[in-house]
Write a protein that holds these residues in place. Structure first.
Motif, PDB file in Angstrom:
ATOM      1  N   ASP A   1       1.397  -2.235   5.573  1.00  0.00           N
ATOM      2  CA  ASP A   1       1.148  -3.270   4.553  1.00  0.00           C
ATOM      3  C   ASP A   1      -0.294  -3.248   4.059  1.00  0.00           C
ATOM      4  N   THR A   2      -1.223  -3.135   5.003  1.00  0.00           N
ATOM      5  CA  THR A   2      -2.643  -3.209   4.625  1.00  0.00           C
ATOM      6  C   THR A   2      -3.266  -1.841   4.380  1.00  0.00           C
TER       7      THR A   2
ATOM      8  N   LEU B   1     -14.446  12.415  22.479  1.00  0.00           N
ATOM      9  CA  LEU B   1     -13.333  11.732  21.828  1.00  0.00           C
ATOM     10  C   LEU B   1     -13.845  10.668  20.864  1.00  0.00           C
ATOM     11  N   TYR B   2     -13.377  10.780  19.611  1.00  0.00           N
ATOM     12  CA  TYR B   2     -13.802   9.838  18.575  1.00  0.00           C
ATOM     13  C   TYR B   2     -12.591   9.155  17.957  1.00  0.00           C
ATOM     14  N   GLU B   3     -12.823   7.933  17.505  1.00  0.00           N
ATOM     15  CA  GLU B   3     -11.800   7.171  16.806  1.00  0.00           C
ATOM     16  C   GLU B   3     -12.316   6.859  15.397  1.00  0.00           C
ATOM     17  N   PHE B   4     -11.470   7.087  14.420  1.00  0.00           N
ATOM     18  CA  PHE B   4     -11.830   6.818  13.028  1.00  0.00           C
ATOM     19  C   PHE B   4     -10.919   5.711  12.508  1.00  0.00           C
ATOM     20  N   GLN B   5     -11.505   4.574  12.200  1.00  0.00           N
ATOM     21  CA  GLN B   5     -10.750   3.443  11.663  1.00  0.00           C
ATOM     22  C   GLN B   5     -10.865   3.490  10.137  1.00  0.00           C
ATOM     23  N   CYS B   6      -9.766   3.866   9.502  1.00  0.00           N
ATOM     24  CA  CYS B   6      -9.771   4.164   8.060  1.00  0.00           C
ATOM     25  C   CYS B   6      -9.059   3.075   7.260  1.00  0.00           C
ATOM     26  N   GLN B   7      -9.461   2.968   6.010  1.00  0.00           N
ATOM     27  CA  GLN B   7      -8.757   2.118   5.053  1.00  0.00           C
ATOM     28  C   GLN B   7      -8.218   3.003   3.938  1.00  0.00           C
ATOM     29  N   LEU B   8      -6.897   3.187   3.923  1.00  0.00           N
ATOM     30  CA  LEU B   8      -6.285   4.015   2.887  1.00  0.00           C
ATOM     31  C   LEU B   8      -6.383   3.338   1.533  1.00  0.00           C
ATOM     32  N   PRO B   9      -6.483   4.112   0.456  1.00  0.00           N
ATOM     33  CA  PRO B   9      -6.454   3.510  -0.884  1.00  0.00           C
ATOM     34  C   PRO B   9      -5.103   2.841  -1.127  1.00  0.00           C
ATOM     35  N   ASP B  10      -5.067   1.888  -2.037  1.00  0.00           N
ATOM     36  CA  ASP B  10      -3.827   1.149  -2.296  1.00  0.00           C
ATOM     37  C   ASP B  10      -2.726   2.046  -2.850  1.00  0.00           C
TER      38      ASP B  10
ATOM     39  N   ASN C   1       0.850  -1.182   0.000  1.00  0.00           N
ATOM     40  CA  ASN C   1       0.000   0.000   0.000  1.00  0.00           C
ATOM     41  C   ASN C   1       0.892   1.241   0.000  1.00  0.00           C
ATOM     42  N   THR C   2       1.013   1.854  -1.158  1.00  0.00           N
ATOM     43  CA  THR C   2       1.935   2.990  -1.276  1.00  0.00           C
ATOM     44  C   THR C   2       1.414   4.235  -0.563  1.00  0.00           C
ATOM     45  N   ALA C   3       0.084   4.389  -0.468  1.00  0.00           N
ATOM     46  CA  ALA C   3      -0.466   5.525   0.278  1.00  0.00           C
ATOM     47  C   ALA C   3      -0.059   5.424   1.742  1.00  0.00           C
ATOM     48  N   ALA C   4      -0.114   4.213   2.299  1.00  0.00           N
ATOM     49  CA  ALA C   4       0.298   4.008   3.688  1.00  0.00           C
ATOM     50  C   ALA C   4       1.788   4.279   3.863  1.00  0.00           C
ATOM     51  N   LYS C   5       2.567   3.905   2.851  1.00  0.00           N
ATOM     52  CA  LYS C   5       4.011   4.137   2.916  1.00  0.00           C
ATOM     53  C   LYS C   5       4.305   5.638   2.972  1.00  0.00           C
ATOM     54  N   VAL C   6       3.564   6.422   2.199  1.00  0.00           N
ATOM     55  CA  VAL C   6       3.743   7.876   2.221  1.00  0.00           C
ATOM     56  C   VAL C   6       3.341   8.446   3.581  1.00  0.00           C
TER      57      VAL C   6
END
Length: 572
Positions: free
Chosen positions: A43-44, A99-108, A6-11
């Motif tokens: 990774d994910t 207080l809020y938590e946001f569980q996100c899925q970054l684009p690949d 996941n390159t977005a996560a890498k950035v």
């Protein structure tokens, strides 16, 4: 092309390794929420963000299971690098009261399709290009940085004060993009969106390229492909990509610009809290204007946040505030004037009666009384900075009516007291003011007071080619026009602020210039910051002196115009 990670996560991980700030934004609200990344799986692409809602309705920020946010880091030349994520898949979990938590899925990938189904290339990890927008031909140019690029358009990053001249659906006749190696793109653009960007000292402007020909399309295909190759190398998406694109190798001209920017860079890290508070007020006024002008909504909460902040600053340390107000010299004229007038009005009214029920709404009106001026910007009034023609001056006198009509269209009705401040602050006792030609019997004490504060502020600052007057000269002018202004209020004003107000540049007999930081009960300087010895004009000085040391710099002679000596007050 398939990417194994996941390159977005890498950035994002690379940004997390530097000092950074994360801002969750909504296109329908002026305010952002500051967030913290508490978990990232590189990774994910699973990302967890925690944020305090500050009592705001969180549904405005997380709509339809999507979250938008900016991550801002300081780049090597002192500017900001901002990476933008929009409509990221997200699950919202409430952890505590606010207080809020946001569980996100970054684009690949960091490469995404834009609204015109073209690949959008983000300019990240040090990639940059400069943009010059000719808003009105031969009249107004706005400079910015490129934040993303596609064949169909781009997003640029500009100073938020420059956004006053722009509105959604406006045609920009000249858009020039300059890459570091000297390659350029010249086209015409249509503004699709404007919003606060990152920490909101910037604005993000989305442009669609229009009226393109075949040659321009081919050129765009080339630079977009080169930018994609550069992103692939910098993010590690494609290890086989080879050498970087020549577009991003700085040529002689770019190196000169970067060198000059480094020399001119102003460090803000050590700004005292009072200075940061005043600068924050300026930023919020620009944001209010942005939403009023482009979304036809008036952010009432933001206005009253500004009022509460200002009243807090007055009560905390009024003298520090008066000095901090002098640091607004580089702000847009309408913003500088509005904040200084609102602050002086608040200080004056609190000094009279800190429990007065009229303070809140009077200060609210003073904050926005000049906002009609930037609302009038257009082909016939392209800028508020330059000297104006007689026709433009006449046109600008309609700014009060323009503001009230715009507020009405946006569906916001100010309180009667707030409206009176907006409507009557330019009126005069003899009926010579505008827009309604009200006279003495029509104007209450608040209208008389803000009218006096406004004219003194106007006279003591450069305006439309006229040099600023020294405080004593400004007071004399007002006294000579007692048919227009309340002379009793003028006497009260002088008793409070004196002949040598805090924030002015004092001149001493031994040819020293010094900013006035503090005064005594009689309005005489007791502490100054010495910044120049005219006997050695090229030598920089920054020395604070108390009254008992003034003999070192001589006798106080008067107030000087800082523009004559190209100096600005010390911020730290």
């Amino acid at each position: 092309m398939h990417f194994a990670e996941n390159t977005a996560a890498k950035v994002v991980k690379s940004l997390m390794d530097r000092d950074h700030e994360l801002f969750i934004f909504s296109n329908s609200l002026t305010g952002t929420l500051s967030g913290d990344i508490t978990w990232l799986d590189a990774d994910t692409g699973h990302l967890t963000i925690c944020a305090d809602s500050r009592g705001r309705d969180i549904s405005h920020y997380s709509q339809d299971g999507r979250l938008s946010f900016d991550i801002e880091v300081q780049d090597d030349d002192g500017g900001a690098e901002i990476f933008n994520f929009e409509r990221v898949s997200s699950i919202t979990i409430k952890r505590d009261h606010h207080l809020y938590e946001f569980q996100c899925q970054l684009p690949d990938s960091v490469l995404l399709n834009d609204n015109r189904d073209a690949i959008r290339i983000p300019f990240i990890l040090g990639m940059h290009a400069r943009v010059n927008c000719e808003v009105y031909e031969d009249e107004l140019n706005i400079k910015g940085k490129l934040r993303n690029l596609s064949i169909g358009g781009c997003m640029i990053d500009i100073a938020i004060e420059d956004s006053a001249a722009l509105r959604v659906d406006q045609v920009i006749p000249g858009v020039l993009i300059d890459f570091p190696n000297g390659t350029s793109i010249s086209t015409k653009g249509l503004i699709r969106h404007i919003r606060p960007f990152g920490s909101s000292t910037h604005a993000a402007v989305g442009l669609q390229f229009i009226e393109k020909d075949h040659a321009l399309d081919e050129h765009l295909f080339h630079v977009v492909a080169e930018a994609e190759r550069e992103v692939a190398i910098r993010t590690g998406m494609n290890p086989e990509a080879g050498a970087g694109s020549p577009l991003f190798i700085a040529g002689k001209k770019e190196k000169q610009i970067m060198r000059r920017e480094a020399q001119d860079k102003v460090k803000h890290a050590n700004q005292p809290p009072m200075t940061r508070g005043v600068k924050e007020l300026a930023k919020q006024l620009h944001i209010i204007l942005m939403f009023l002008k482009n979304q036809n909504t008036f952010p009432e909460d933001t206005l009253y946040d500004c009022v509460d902040t200002l009243l807090l600053l007055v009560n905390k340390d009024r003298k520090q505030l008066l000095y901090a107000l002098s640091l607004l010299r580089n702000e847009a004229e309408w913003v500088r004037h509005a904040i200084q007038v609102a602050a002086t009005l608040a200080d004056f009214m609190i000094g009279r009666d800190p429990h007065s029920p009229y303070i809140l709404e009077s200060v609210a009106g003073a904050f926005i009384h000049t906002m009609g001026k930037p609302l009038m910007l257009g082909p016939h009034l392209p800028t508020l900075k330059a000297n104006m023609t007689p026709d433009q001056k006449t046109l600008l006198k309609g700014h009060t009516t323009t503001l009230l009509e715009t507020l009405d269209t946006a569906g916001w009705q100010p309180s009667q007291l707030c409206r009176n401040v907006i409507e009557y602050c330019n009126e005069r006792l003899d009926g010579s003011g505008y827009p309604a030609g009200k006279t003495d019997q029509d104007l209450n004490d608040t209208a008389r007071l803000i009218g006096l504060i406004k004219v003194i502020n106007k006279l003591m600052h450069p305006r439309n080619g006229a040099a600023p007057r020294a405080p004593l000269d400004a007071y004399r002018w007002v006294s000579d026009h007692d048919e227009q202004y309340d002379k009793a209020l003028l006497v009260e004003y002088i008793q409070i602020y004196g002949l040598y107000p805090i924030g002015c540049l004092a001149q001493f007999s031994r040819r020293f210039l010094a900013w006035i930081i503090d005064t005594d009960s009689k309005g005489m300087p007791t502490r100054v910051n010495v910044v120049k010895n005219l006997a050695f004009p090229n030598t920089a000085i920054s020395t604070e002196l108390e009254a008992h040391d003034f003999m070192q710099i001589g006798k106080l002679e008067g107030i000087a115009n800082p523009d004559d000596y190209d100096i600005v007050p010390k911020e730290g």
